[in-house]
Design a protein around this motif. Structure first.
Motif, PDB file in Angstrom:
ATOM      1  N   ARG A 110       0.837  -1.205   0.000  1.00 61.90           N
ATOM      2  CA  ARG A 110       0.000   0.000   0.000  1.00 61.90           C
ATOM      3  C   ARG A 110       0.861   1.240   0.000  1.00 61.90           C
ATOM      4  O   ARG A 110       1.887   1.302   0.677  1.00 61.90           O
ATOM      5  CB  ARG A 110      -0.912  -0.004   1.240  1.00 61.90           C
ATOM      6  N   ILE A 111       0.440   2.239  -0.790  1.00 65.77           N
ATOM      7  CA  ILE A 111       1.153   3.516  -0.795  1.00 65.77           C
ATOM      8  C   ILE A 111       0.907   4.199   0.555  1.00 65.77           C
ATOM      9  O   ILE A 111      -0.227   4.272   1.021  1.00 65.77           O
ATOM     10  CB  ILE A 111       0.641   4.423  -1.930  1.00 65.77           C
ATOM     11  N   PHE A 112       1.998   4.656   1.201  1.00 67.12           N
ATOM     12  CA  PHE A 112       1.811   5.282   2.522  1.00 67.12           C
ATOM     13  C   PHE A 112       2.280   6.725   2.564  1.00 67.12           C
ATOM     14  O   PHE A 112       2.001   7.443   3.536  1.00 67.12           O
ATOM     15  CB  PHE A 112       2.524   4.470   3.619  1.00 67.12           C
ATOM     16  N   ALA A 113       3.020   7.182   1.552  1.00 70.76           N
ATOM     17  CA  ALA A 113       3.478   8.580   1.553  1.00 70.76           C
ATOM     18  C   ALA A 113       3.944   8.965   0.164  1.00 70.76           C
ATOM     19  O   ALA A 113       4.191   8.103  -0.678  1.00 70.76           O
ATOM     20  CB  ALA A 113       4.632   8.762   2.545  1.00 70.76           C
ATOM     21  N   HIS A 114       4.045  10.257  -0.034  1.00 71.38           N
ATOM     22  CA  HIS A 114       4.600  10.773  -1.284  1.00 71.38           C
ATOM     23  C   HIS A 114       5.758  11.697  -0.943  1.00 71.38           C
ATOM     24  O   HIS A 114       5.916  12.143   0.189  1.00 71.38           O
ATOM     25  CB  HIS A 114       3.532  11.531  -2.077  1.00 71.38           C
ATOM     26  N   ASN A 115       6.552  11.975  -1.958  1.00 71.38           N
ATOM     27  CA  ASN A 115       7.701  12.832  -1.764  1.00 71.38           C
ATOM     28  C   ASN A 115       7.947  13.564  -3.070  1.00 71.38           C
ATOM     29  O   ASN A 115       7.445  13.143  -4.110  1.00 71.38           O
ATOM     30  CB  ASN A 115       8.923  11.969  -1.413  1.00 71.38           C
ATOM     31  N   GLN A 116       8.684  14.652  -3.000  1.00 68.99           N
ATOM     32  CA  GLN A 116       9.047  15.348  -4.235  1.00 68.99           C
ATOM     33  C   GLN A 116      10.530  15.609  -4.241  1.00 68.99           C
ATOM     34  O   GLN A 116      11.208  15.468  -3.215  1.00 68.99           O
ATOM     35  CB  GLN A 116       8.260  16.650  -4.348  1.00 68.99           C
ATOM     36  N   LEU A 117      11.047  15.987  -5.388  1.00 70.99           N
ATOM     37  CA  LEU A 117      12.483  16.203  -5.501  1.00 70.99           C
ATOM     38  C   LEU A 117      12.861  17.611  -5.069  1.00 70.99           C
ATOM     39  O   LEU A 117      12.046  18.540  -5.131  1.00 70.99           O
ATOM     40  CB  LEU A 117      12.940  15.978  -6.942  1.00 70.99           C
ATOM     41  N   TYR A 205      15.384  14.179  -2.168  1.00 74.47           N
ATOM     42  CA  TYR A 205      13.969  14.410  -1.895  1.00 74.47           C
ATOM     43  C   TYR A 205      13.810  15.640  -1.013  1.00 74.47           C
ATOM     44  O   TYR A 205      14.719  15.998  -0.252  1.00 74.47           O
ATOM     45  CB  TYR A 205      13.360  13.209  -1.166  1.00 74.47           C
ATOM     46  N   ILE A 206      12.656  16.263  -1.089  1.00 73.52           N
ATOM     47  CA  ILE A 206      12.361  17.406  -0.216  1.00 73.52           C
ATOM     48  C   ILE A 206      12.568  17.013   1.242  1.00 73.52           C
ATOM     49  O   ILE A 206      13.102  17.775   2.047  1.00 73.52           O
ATOM     50  CB  ILE A 206      10.909  17.885  -0.448  1.00 73.52           C
ATOM     51  N   SER A 207      12.193  15.762   1.569  1.00 70.15           N
ATOM     52  CA  SER A 207      12.316  15.306   2.957  1.00 70.15           C
ATOM     53  C   SER A 207      13.767  15.209   3.396  1.00 70.15           C
ATOM     54  O   SER A 207      14.042  15.100   4.587  1.00 70.15           O
ATOM     55  CB  SER A 207      11.624  13.954   3.117  1.00 70.15           C
ATOM     56  N   ASP A 208      14.716  15.206   2.454  1.00 68.75           N
ATOM     57  CA  ASP A 208      16.134  15.132   2.819  1.00 68.75           C
ATOM     58  C   ASP A 208      16.760  16.514   2.970  1.00 68.75           C
ATOM     59  O   ASP A 208      17.846  16.643   3.514  1.00 68.75           O
ATOM     60  CB  ASP A 208      16.934  14.399   1.725  1.00 68.75           C
ATOM     61  N   ALA A 209      16.103  17.536   2.421  1.00 71.09           N
ATOM     62  CA  ALA A 209      16.715  18.861   2.356  1.00 71.09           C
ATOM     63  C   ALA A 209      16.577  19.572   3.701  1.00 71.09           C
ATOM     64  O   ALA A 209      15.570  20.199   3.984  1.00 71.09           O
ATOM     65  CB  ALA A 209      16.062  19.675   1.240  1.00 71.09           C
ATOM     66  N   TYR A 210      17.624  19.452   4.543  1.00 70.75           N
ATOM     67  CA  TYR A 210      17.592  20.081   5.864  1.00 70.75           C
ATOM     68  C   TYR A 210      18.130  21.488   5.800  1.00 70.75           C
ATOM     69  O   TYR A 210      18.537  21.971   4.751  1.00 70.75           O
ATOM     70  CB  TYR A 210      18.452  19.285   6.835  1.00 70.75           C
ATOM     71  N   LEU A 258       5.473  11.332   9.475  1.00 75.85           N
ATOM     72  CA  LEU A 258       6.020  11.464   8.119  1.00 75.85           C
ATOM     73  C   LEU A 258       5.978  12.923   7.644  1.00 75.85           C
ATOM     74  O   LEU A 258       6.923  13.412   7.035  1.00 75.85           O
ATOM     75  CB  LEU A 258       5.252  10.557   7.154  1.00 75.85           C
ATOM     76  N   VAL A 259       4.877  13.605   7.964  1.00 76.98           N
ATOM     77  CA  VAL A 259       4.759  15.027   7.595  1.00 76.98           C
ATOM     78  C   VAL A 259       5.847  15.836   8.274  1.00 76.98           C
ATOM     79  O   VAL A 259       6.488  16.697   7.666  1.00 76.98           O
ATOM     80  CB  VAL A 259       3.370  15.574   7.981  1.00 76.98           C
ATOM     81  N   LYS A 260       6.098  15.493   9.558  1.00 71.95           N
ATOM     82  CA  LYS A 260       7.117  16.205  10.322  1.00 71.95           C
ATOM     83  C   LYS A 260       8.468  16.127   9.612  1.00 71.95           C
ATOM     84  O   LYS A 260       9.262  17.062   9.687  1.00 71.95           O
ATOM     85  CB  LYS A 260       7.196  15.564  11.716  1.00 71.95           C
ATOM     86  N   TYR A 261       8.750  15.021   8.948  1.00 70.17           N
ATOM     87  CA  TYR A 261      10.038  14.859   8.266  1.00 70.17           C
ATOM     88  C   TYR A 261       9.964  15.228   6.781  1.00 70.17           C
ATOM     89  O   TYR A 261      10.817  14.836   6.003  1.00 70.17           O
ATOM     90  CB  TYR A 261      10.570  13.439   8.465  1.00 70.17           C
ATOM     91  N   GLY A 262       8.918  15.957   6.402  1.00 67.92           N
ATOM     92  CA  GLY A 262       8.891  16.517   5.054  1.00 67.92           C
ATOM     93  C   GLY A 262       8.217  15.670   3.996  1.00 67.92           C
ATOM     94  O   GLY A 262       8.284  16.001   2.815  1.00 67.92           O
ATOM     95  N   PHE A 263       7.588  14.565   4.404  1.00 66.22           N
ATOM     96  CA  PHE A 263       6.878  13.760   3.410  1.00 66.22           C
ATOM     97  C   PHE A 263       5.484  14.324   3.167  1.00 66.22           C
ATOM     98  O   PHE A 263       4.934  15.057   3.999  1.00 66.22           O
ATOM     99  CB  PHE A 263       6.761  12.302   3.889  1.00 66.22           C
ATOM    100  N   ILE A 264       4.920  13.962   2.017  1.00 65.91           N
ATOM    101  CA  ILE A 264       3.564  14.385   1.700  1.00 65.91           C
ATOM    102  C   ILE A 264       2.638  13.246   2.113  1.00 65.91           C
ATOM    103  O   ILE A 264       2.823  12.105   1.657  1.00 65.91           O
ATOM    104  CB  ILE A 264       3.421  14.673   0.189  1.00 65.91           C
TER     105      ILE A 264
END
Lengths: 268, 275
Positions: A110-117, A205-210, A258-264
């Motif tokens: 199951r898809i659980f999150a999305h992310n962007q570059l 990923y956006i979630s990696d960009a600190y 997941l949102v807290k760490y930048g995921f959609i």
């Protein structure tokens, strides 16, 4: 002499054994904690570690063991029979590898999150990057994830889209790829090389960009949305607990982390 | 050897020798398993591939460069360690040993914080227009850091085994330092130097962790065979297996050839000494 050596050796062994059993701060339990192995895409490292602590708090006596790496690497390990309970991939392709290998039931992921570059550069921006077309500037040092890695594949898709966009020259993708100095085996390695200032830019990923790196805006029309599937392995000896972890990730609490760490998040 | 010393020949098999069996099996089973998984057709197909050829070529050039650099810069260190003793030299000796026990990933990080753009020497290097990470030079540096100590240790033992009296005699006969080295020390220890070179070469060929971190992974530039195997494993298992087999074959054949060669030399030397 021999006896003395024997006594010394046994003492050392005994101390080591005790140290192994009685880890400070943990109660002296007769049954060792039940390990649940979660194989997860490198980009999920921080978010899943926090979810892991939550899960352990909810399930006393269970210990989560994470294996974070490029999804393609994990999928191959699963295909070669590596023991695990849960697999979370950064793209559907690598989940399919696990399905084809018979480790994940068809249709159970199951898809659980999305992310962007995100295009990132070191905090001091040594190349003076201002906008996306700057990535094609000759002599720039760019680091990408290898095309086998989901993040690398998504990066190529994004560059492809840009090349087709009238705002960019048609040779954009080609010009950008000429600047690549290294193809890394997972997205976190890209982040490290940029954060250390060794590369002028990288795509993660956006979630990696600190905060330690700067970020170039990517127009929404050009960005690529990554979808992360998760599944409990069908041969997991702890299928109940494995499924419980999957449920936590999909739950509103899990989505919040997941949102807290930048995921959609998924739209509930 | 056995013919010359009949007392040592045909030693009776003893039960304790079975104790070495577990380790021998432990080493050989994975290697055999690897070879069982590939077919000659796979091997041929992989060798035809551009990626594999690039990786093999790059691995050979970088590892041979490493050996040359090690010979030039490692030999003085080995010589120094062989003639001097004392606290400083014991410390130097331990320093030389350090890369052998350091995890390669740590070496990669250390090289990066020393020679990287933001590293200790990054500023002066960039003033000279030199940027090391992501280059073939970086690959050689990583290999040299990790593999050179093997040569230095072997060479040092070789140099130490040359009789001091011989060196003194040569010096008394008016030989310069260079002549003593060239005509006494080097000829008497060349076998140690050669086996040291081979060890360094084989280790350089297998270097992975430090290269990945310091030099990155770029096909044809920094992607050596071990890196190609690491990434290849995830896409095409066959290519990875075949490259692994090639790597093992190269190393194994070289080790055998050199050992056989050294062995025959030792036997000749012993035979000469007998008379």
């Amino acid at each position: 002499m021999k006896t003395a050596l024997f006594i010394a050796a046994s003492t050392v062994l005994l101390i080591l054994a005790c140290a192994g059993i009685a880890t400070p701060g943990q109660p002296f339990t007769a049954t060792p904690p039940l390990p649940i192995t979660v194989m997860a895409a490198a980009s999920l490292s921080e978010a899943f570690q926090e979810l892991g602590s939550q899960f352990e708090a909810q399930h006393p006596g269970v210990r989560l063991e994470f294996n974070f790496a490029g999804s393609q690497q994990l999928a191959q390990q699963l295909a070669q029979g590596a023991a695990a309970d849960v697999f979370a991939s950064a793209d559907q392709e690598q989940m399919d590898v696990a399905v084809q290998a018979g480790r994940v039931g068809d249709g159970s992921a199951r898809i659980f999150a999305h992310n962007q570059l995100a295009v990132i550069y070191p905090a001091n921006n040594p190349a003076g990057l201002l906008e996306l077309p700057d990535l094609a500037r000759p002599g720039l040092k760019l680091v990408l994830a290898a095309s086998e890695v989901p993040a690398g594949r998504y990066s190529l898709q994004m560059l492809e889209k840009a090349s087709l966009d009238p705002a960019f020259p048609p040779s954009y993708k080609q010009d950008v790829l000429k600047n690549v100095v290294s193809y890394e085996s997972n997205v976190k390695a890209v982040l490290t090389k940029v954060a250390l200032g060794e590369a002028d830019a990288g795509i993660v990923y956006i979630s990696d960009a600190y905060d330690q790196v700067g970020q170039l805006p990517i127009p929404a029309a050009l960005n690529v949305t990554a979808s992360y599937p998760i599944a409990a392995l069908q041969d997991s000896p702890q299928s109940g607990l494995a499924q419980a972890f999957v449920d936590l990730v999909l739950s509103p609490e899990g989505q919040q982390v997941l949102v807290k760490y930048g995921f959609i998040p998924l739209i509930h | 050897m056995s013919a010359a010393s009949p007392g040592l020949a045909r030693r009776r098999f003893e039960a304790w020798q079975l104790l070495s069996l577990p380790f021998i099996l432990f080493i050989s089973i994975p290697i055999i398993a690897l070879f069982l998984r590939i077919t000659p057709a796979d091997l041929w197909a992989t060798l035809q591939g551009e990626g594999a050829q690039q990786a093999i070529r790059l691995s050979l050039t970088t590892s041979l460069t490493t050996v040359l650099i090690t010979l030039v810069f490692g030999t003085p260190v080995a010589l120094q360690l062989s003639i001097r003793q004392g606290r400083f030299h014991r410390l130097l000796d331990s320093l030389i040993d350090l890369p052998i026990v350091m995890p390669p990933a740590v070496v990669g990080v250390a090289l990066l914080v020393a020679f990287g753009r933001r590293g200790l020497l990054g500023e002066p290097l960039s003033l000279l227009g030199i940027s090391l990470p992501f280059t073939q030079t970086a690959v050689v540096m990583a290999q040299t850091f990790i593999a050179a100590p093997l040569y230095i240790k072997a060479a040092r033992l070789g140099f130490s085994s040359v009789d001091l009296e011989l060196k003194k005699a040569a010096a008394m006969d008016g030989a310069s330092r260079w002549q003593v080295f060239r005509f006494v020390i080097a000829p008497m220890s060349w076998m140690a130097l050669l086996s040291g070179c081979v060890l360094t070469w084989a280790r350089a060929l297998g270097e992975f962790g430090a290269t990945l971190i310091f030099a990155g992974n770029f096909p044809g530039r920094t992607q050596t065979m071990p890196l190609a195997i690491y990434l290849g494993f995830e896409v095409e298992l066959n290519v990875a297996l075949t490259l692994s087999a090639i790597l093992i074959l190269i190393s194994f054949v070289t080790l055998i050839v050199v050992k056989e060669f050294l062995h025959s030399r030792v036997e000749t030397a012993l035979a000469v000494n007998d008379y």
